[in-house]
Write a protein that holds these residues in place. Structure first.
Motif, PDB file in Angstrom:
ATOM      1  N   GLY A 143       5.865 -13.294  16.505  1.00 16.42           N
ATOM      2  CA  GLY A 143       6.361 -13.088  17.861  1.00 16.42           C
ATOM      3  C   GLY A 143       6.399 -14.344  18.696  1.00 16.42           C
ATOM      4  O   GLY A 143       6.679 -14.295  19.898  1.00 16.42           O
ATOM      5  N   ASP A 144       6.124 -15.504  18.097  1.00 14.80           N
ATOM      6  CA  ASP A 144       6.147 -16.770  18.828  1.00 14.80           C
ATOM      7  C   ASP A 144       7.570 -17.309  18.951  1.00 14.80           C
ATOM      8  O   ASP A 144       8.364 -17.226  17.997  1.00 14.80           O
ATOM      9  CB  ASP A 144       5.286 -17.816  18.115  1.00 14.80           C
ATOM     10  N   ILE A 145       7.887 -17.876  20.106  1.00 13.47           N
ATOM     11  CA  ILE A 145       9.196 -18.500  20.313  1.00 13.47           C
ATOM     12  C   ILE A 145       9.294 -19.761  19.466  1.00 13.47           C
ATOM     13  O   ILE A 145       8.357 -20.563  19.399  1.00 13.47           O
ATOM     14  CB  ILE A 145       9.396 -18.843  21.798  1.00 13.47           C
ATOM     15  N   THR A 146      10.423 -19.934  18.797  1.00 13.44           N
ATOM     16  CA  THR A 146      10.674 -21.134  17.995  1.00 13.44           C
ATOM     17  C   THR A 146      11.998 -21.763  18.424  1.00 13.44           C
ATOM     18  O   THR A 146      12.848 -21.085  19.008  1.00 13.44           O
ATOM     19  CB  THR A 146      10.753 -20.803  16.494  1.00 13.44           C
ATOM     20  N   THR A 147      12.171 -23.047  18.144  1.00 18.41           N
ATOM     21  CA  THR A 147      13.460 -23.693  18.378  1.00 18.41           C
ATOM     22  C   THR A 147      13.967 -24.302  17.077  1.00 18.41           C
ATOM     23  O   THR A 147      13.199 -24.590  16.172  1.00 18.41           O
ATOM     24  CB  THR A 147      13.371 -24.776  19.476  1.00 18.41           C
ATOM     25  N   LEU A 148      15.284 -24.501  17.013  1.00 26.83           N
ATOM     26  CA  LEU A 148      15.959 -24.836  15.754  1.00 26.83           C
ATOM     27  C   LEU A 148      16.224 -26.318  15.561  1.00 26.83           C
ATOM     28  O   LEU A 148      16.858 -26.703  14.589  1.00 26.83           O
ATOM     29  CB  LEU A 148      17.292 -24.078  15.668  1.00 26.83           C
ATOM     30  N   GLY A 149      15.752 -27.169  16.479  1.00 30.22           N
ATOM     31  CA  GLY A 149      16.016 -28.598  16.343  1.00 30.22           C
ATOM     32  C   GLY A 149      17.262 -29.005  17.104  1.00 30.22           C
ATOM     33  O   GLY A 149      18.056 -28.176  17.552  1.00 30.22           O
ATOM     34  N   ARG A 150      17.437 -30.306  17.256  1.00 27.65           N
ATOM     35  CA  ARG A 150      18.575 -30.843  18.007  1.00 27.65           C
ATOM     36  C   ARG A 150      19.894 -30.311  17.439  1.00 27.65           C
ATOM     37  O   ARG A 150      20.092 -30.279  16.220  1.00 27.65           O
ATOM     38  CB  ARG A 150      18.583 -32.366  17.955  1.00 27.65           C
ATOM     39  N   GLY A 151      20.791 -29.913  18.326  1.00 31.26           N
ATOM     40  CA  GLY A 151      22.061 -29.344  17.877  1.00 31.26           C
ATOM     41  C   GLY A 151      21.929 -27.916  17.404  1.00 31.26           C
ATOM     42  O   GLY A 151      22.866 -27.353  16.833  1.00 31.26           O
ATOM     43  N   GLY A 152      20.772 -27.300  17.649  1.00 36.95           N
ATOM     44  CA  GLY A 152      20.505 -25.971  17.112  1.00 36.95           C
ATOM     45  C   GLY A 152      21.395 -24.869  17.647  1.00 36.95           C
ATOM     46  O   GLY A 152      21.527 -23.813  17.020  1.00 36.95           O
ATOM     47  N   SER A 153      22.034 -25.085  18.795  1.00 36.33           N
ATOM     48  CA  SER A 153      22.929 -24.057  19.330  1.00 36.33           C
ATOM     49  C   SER A 153      24.165 -23.876  18.449  1.00 36.33           C
ATOM     50  O   SER A 153      24.718 -22.780  18.359  1.00 36.33           O
ATOM     51  CB  SER A 153      23.340 -24.391  20.766  1.00 36.33           C
ATOM     52  N   ASP A 154      24.620 -24.958  17.812  1.00 33.98           N
ATOM     53  CA  ASP A 154      25.701 -24.830  16.820  1.00 33.98           C
ATOM     54  C   ASP A 154      25.271 -23.906  15.698  1.00 33.98           C
ATOM     55  O   ASP A 154      26.036 -23.033  15.252  1.00 33.98           O
ATOM     56  CB  ASP A 154      26.045 -26.203  16.219  1.00 33.98           C
ATOM     57  N   THR A 155      24.040 -24.094  15.226  1.00 32.86           N
ATOM     58  CA  THR A 155      23.511 -23.251  14.150  1.00 32.86           C
ATOM     59  C   THR A 155      23.417 -21.802  14.600  1.00 32.86           C
ATOM     60  O   THR A 155      23.798 -20.884  13.857  1.00 32.86           O
ATOM     61  CB  THR A 155      22.125 -23.754  13.713  1.00 32.86           C
ATOM     62  N   THR A 156      22.923 -21.580  15.822  1.00 35.23           N
ATOM     63  CA  THR A 156      22.860 -20.218  16.364  1.00 35.23           C
ATOM     64  C   THR A 156      24.237 -19.577  16.349  1.00 35.23           C
ATOM     65  O   THR A 156      24.405 -18.437  15.913  1.00 35.23           O
ATOM     66  CB  THR A 156      22.320 -20.234  17.811  1.00 35.23           C
ATOM     67  N   ALA A 157      25.236 -20.303  16.837  1.00 34.94           N
ATOM     68  CA  ALA A 157      26.581 -19.750  16.968  1.00 34.94           C
ATOM     69  C   ALA A 157      27.159 -19.331  15.621  1.00 34.94           C
ATOM     70  O   ALA A 157      27.673 -18.213  15.467  1.00 34.94           O
ATOM     71  CB  ALA A 157      27.500 -20.765  17.646  1.00 34.94           C
ATOM     72  N   VAL A 158      27.082 -20.218  14.637  1.00 34.76           N
ATOM     73  CA  VAL A 158      27.672 -19.906  13.334  1.00 34.76           C
ATOM     74  C   VAL A 158      26.872 -18.804  12.636  1.00 34.76           C
ATOM     75  O   VAL A 158      27.446 -17.912  11.987  1.00 34.76           O
ATOM     76  CB  VAL A 158      27.755 -21.176  12.460  1.00 34.76           C
ATOM     77  N   ALA A 159      25.551 -18.837  12.775  1.00 40.39           N
ATOM     78  CA  ALA A 159      24.718 -17.807  12.157  1.00 40.39           C
ATOM     79  C   ALA A 159      24.981 -16.446  12.777  1.00 40.39           C
ATOM     80  O   ALA A 159      25.062 -15.418  12.066  1.00 40.39           O
ATOM     81  CB  ALA A 159      23.245 -18.170  12.282  1.00 40.39           C
ATOM     82  N   VAL A 160      25.123 -16.386  14.096  1.00 40.31           N
ATOM     83  CA  VAL A 160      25.456 -15.120  14.765  1.00 40.31           C
ATOM     84  C   VAL A 160      26.832 -14.641  14.316  1.00 40.31           C
ATOM     85  O   VAL A 160      27.036 -13.457  14.029  1.00 40.31           O
ATOM     86  CB  VAL A 160      25.388 -15.283  16.301  1.00 40.31           C
ATOM     87  N   ALA A 161      27.796 -15.563  14.251  1.00 39.28           N
ATOM     88  CA  ALA A 161      29.151 -15.204  13.796  1.00 39.28           C
ATOM     89  C   ALA A 161      29.113 -14.603  12.395  1.00 39.28           C
ATOM     90  O   ALA A 161      29.793 -13.610  12.113  1.00 39.28           O
ATOM     91  CB  ALA A 161      30.060 -16.427  13.829  1.00 39.28           C
ATOM     92  N   ALA A 162      28.315 -15.195  11.504  1.00 40.82           N
ATOM     93  CA  ALA A 162      28.188 -14.674  10.142  1.00 40.82           C
ATOM     94  C   ALA A 162      27.520 -13.305  10.148  1.00 40.82           C
ATOM     95  O   ALA A 162      27.949 -12.381   9.442  1.00 40.82           O
ATOM     96  CB  ALA A 162      27.379 -15.652   9.278  1.00 40.82           C
ATOM     97  N   ALA A 163      26.473 -13.147  10.967  1.00 43.32           N
ATOM     98  CA  ALA A 163      25.702 -11.903  10.973  1.00 43.32           C
ATOM     99  C   ALA A 163      26.498 -10.723  11.503  1.00 43.32           C
ATOM    100  O   ALA A 163      26.331  -9.592  11.027  1.00 43.32           O
ATOM    101  CB  ALA A 163      24.425 -12.091  11.801  1.00 43.32           C
ATOM    102  N   ILE A 164      27.371 -10.956  12.478  1.00 42.04           N
ATOM    103  CA  ILE A 164      28.114  -9.833  13.079  1.00 42.04           C
ATOM    104  C   ILE A 164      29.536  -9.712  12.529  1.00 42.04           C
ATOM    105  O   ILE A 164      30.306  -8.865  12.972  1.00 42.04           O
ATOM    106  CB  ILE A 164      28.150  -9.946  14.618  1.00 42.04           C
ATOM    107  N   GLY A 165      29.880 -10.572  11.574  1.00 42.93           N
ATOM    108  CA  GLY A 165      31.211 -10.496  10.962  1.00 42.93           C
ATOM    109  C   GLY A 165      32.325 -10.926  11.884  1.00 42.93           C
ATOM    110  O   GLY A 165      33.418 -10.325  11.882  1.00 42.93           O
TER     111      GLY A 165
END
Length: 406
Positions: A143-165
Motif C-alpha cells: 500500500g506504499d506510494i511508489t514512483t516510476l523514475g524520470r519520464g515515468g509518466s510516459d510509462t504510465t500512459a503506454v501501460a494504461v493504454a495497453a491495460a484498457i485496450g
C-alpha cells in the motif's frame, strides 16, 4: 468510437493557461466521439522543487518518504486538469495511482509496473467523464506510494493504454515529433512521420530524449500505437508502430548521441579464463550496466590483457572504489578513467539488409579526422565512442552522410 489515451508532459501543464489548453484539447477529442483518458505529469520544474525540499530536510532522505513527496506533483496536475475540464463545460474525474490501481514492485523511485486494474477508469468513462490519471506513480503490495523514475509518466500512459485496450496513445510534448537527429545540433534534421518500435527503442537507449525507454518497451510488447506530437498545435507528429516494408526501405532512420558516457581502462590483468567474468560479475552485482567492452593484449606480454569498457558517467563516482578493489584483487596494475567521451550512433531497420553501413560510418568519421575509440553493434545500430569535443561535428557528418541535408 475510439478509446484514446492522451499524455501531457510537464511543459504542457506548466501553467494554468496551459492546463486550460490541455482541457480544451481533451474535450475536443471527446466531442469527436471518443472516450478519453488523460495522463498528466507534474507541472514543469515541480518535481525538482519537491525533491530539493526533501533533501533540504534530510541529507539522505528516506526512499519511501521521497516517493510520497515526489508523487504530489502529479496529484496537483491531475486535480487542476479535472477542474479545468469542468470550467470548459465538460465532466472529468481525477484518479491517483493507488485508485486506478497501478500495482508496482517496491523499488522506490524506480518502481516497475506489475498490473493495472482498469475498473475505475471504465466506470468514469461510462458516466461520460474524462478520466484524468496522475502519471509517474503507483502503489506496491504494502500500500506504499511508489514512483516510476524520470519520464515515468510516459510509462504510465503506454501501460494504461495497453491495460484498457486503447486504440492509440498520444504523447504530447514540447517537440512536434521524433526527428532524424537533434535539431539543435543539426539544422537539416527532419521530422520522421513513422518509425518502428525497434528503431525508437534503440534511439531512446542511445540518447534520444523524446520517449522514455520503458514506455517504448511496453508499446512494442503490447502493440500500442504511439503518436508523439506537440500540445501547442494540431499538426501530425510521429507514429511509433510495428514494422512494415516501407520502414525497412529506410537504411538509417536516425542519428543519436549520448553524453552520459565514461570509459574505464583496467590495465594489465591476467589473460586467463574467468578473469573478465569475475570483473563484470562484480559490477553487475552492484546493479551497474556496462556498454562497450574491448579486451586486447597488454604490452606487458601475451599472458596479460587490458580490458576497456564504458558505463554511465552518473554511475562512475560510486563505481570507482569497487572497480579498483576488484582490479587489485585480479592482479591488474591499475585503472584509468576518461569522461571526455561521447557515444554517437546510427539506427535503422534497413541496416539488416544493406552491407557496408558500418564501413561507411567509419569512413565518414575518418574523413573529418575523428578517431574511433570503441565500437558496438546490433542488428539495426552501430555505435562509436569518440572524444566529446567532436560531438556536434560527428552528428552533422553522419546525418548528412546517411540521411541528407536538404
Amino acid at each position: 468510437m475510439a478509446l484514446v489515451v492522451q499524455k501531457f508532459g510537464g511543459t504542457s501543464v506548466g501553467s494554468i493557461e496551459r492546463i486550460r489548453n490541455v482541457a480544451r484539447r481533451a474535450l475536443a477529442t471527446q466531442k469527436a466521439g471518443n472516450d478519453v483518458v488523460v495522463i498528466v505529469s507534474a507541472m514543469s520544474g515541480e518535481t525538482n522543487r519537491l525533491l530539493a525540499l526533501a533533501q533540504e530536510m534530510a541529507k539522505i532522505p528516506d526512499a519511501r518518504e521521497m516517493d510520497v513527496v515526489a508523487a504530489t506533483g502529479e496529484q496537483v496536475s491531475a486535480a487542476l486538469t479535472a477542474m479545468a475540464i469542468h470550467v470548459e463545460g465538460g465532466e472529468a474525474r481525477s484518479l491517483l495511482g493507488h485508485q486506478v490501481k497501478i500495482l508496482t514492485d517496491g523499488a522506490f523511485s524506480k518502481a516497475r509496473i506489475k498490473t493495472i486494474q482498469g475498473t475505475k477508469i471504465f466506470d468514469t468513462l461510462k458516466k461520460g467523464r474524462i478520466a484524468v490519471v496522475a502519471g509517474f506513480q503507483g502503489v506496491d503490495e504494502n500500500g506504499d506510494i511508489t514512483t516510476l523514475g524520470r519520464g515515468g509518466s510516459d510509462t504510465t500512459a503506454v501501460a494504461v493504454a495497453a491495460a484498457i485496450g486503447a486504440n492509440a496513445c498520444e504523447i504530447y510534448t514540447d517537440v512536434d515529433g521524433v526527428y532524424t537527429t537533434d535539431p539543435n545540433i543539426c539544422p537539416s534534421a527532419k521530422k520522421i512521420p513513422r518509425i518502428s518500435y525497434e528503431e525508437m527503442l534503440e534511439l531512446a537507449s542511445l540518447g534520444a530524449k523524446v520517449l522514455q525507454i520503458r514506455s517504448v518497451e511496453i508499446a512494442m510488447k503490447y502493440g500500442v500505437p504511439v503518436h508523439v506530437r506537440t500540445s501547442f498545435s494540431d499538426a501530425e507528429g510521429t507514429w511509433v508502430t510495428g514494422e512494415d516494408k516501407a520502414l525497412e526501405d529506410v537504411v538509417v532512420a536516425g542519428v543519436a548521441y549520448e553524453k552520459n558516457e565514461a570509459r574505464v581502462h583496467v590495465v594489465n590483468v591476467p589473460d586467463k579464463p574467468g578473469i573478465v567474468a569475475e570483473l563484470f560479475g562484480d559490477i553487475a552485482d552492484k546493479n551497474i550496466s556496462v556498454d562497450m567492452i574491448i579486451q586486447n593484449v597488454s604490452r606487458e606480454g601475451q599472458d596479460r590483457a587490458n580490458v576497456t569498457f564504458t558505463l554511465a558517467k552518473t554511475d562512475l563516482a560510486r563505481a570507482k572504489n569497487f572497480i579498483e578493489e576488484v582490479a587489485k584483487r585480479l592482479g591488474a596494475s591499475g585503472v584509468r578513467y576518461d569522461e571526455d567521451v561521447v557515444k554517437v550512433s546510427i539506427v535503422g531497420l534497413g541496416m539488416r539488409s544493406h552491407a557496408g553501413i558500418a564501413a561507411k560510418m567509419f569512413r565518414l568519421l575518418a574523413n573529418e579526422g575523428i578517431n574511433i575509440q570503441a565500437i558496438s553493434t546490433s542488428e539495426i545500430k552501430v555505435s562509436c565512442l569518440i572524444h566529446a569535443k567532436y560531438t556536434e561535428l560527428a552528428v552533422r557528418t553522419l546525418h548528412d552522410g546517411f540521411i541528407g541535408n536538404k
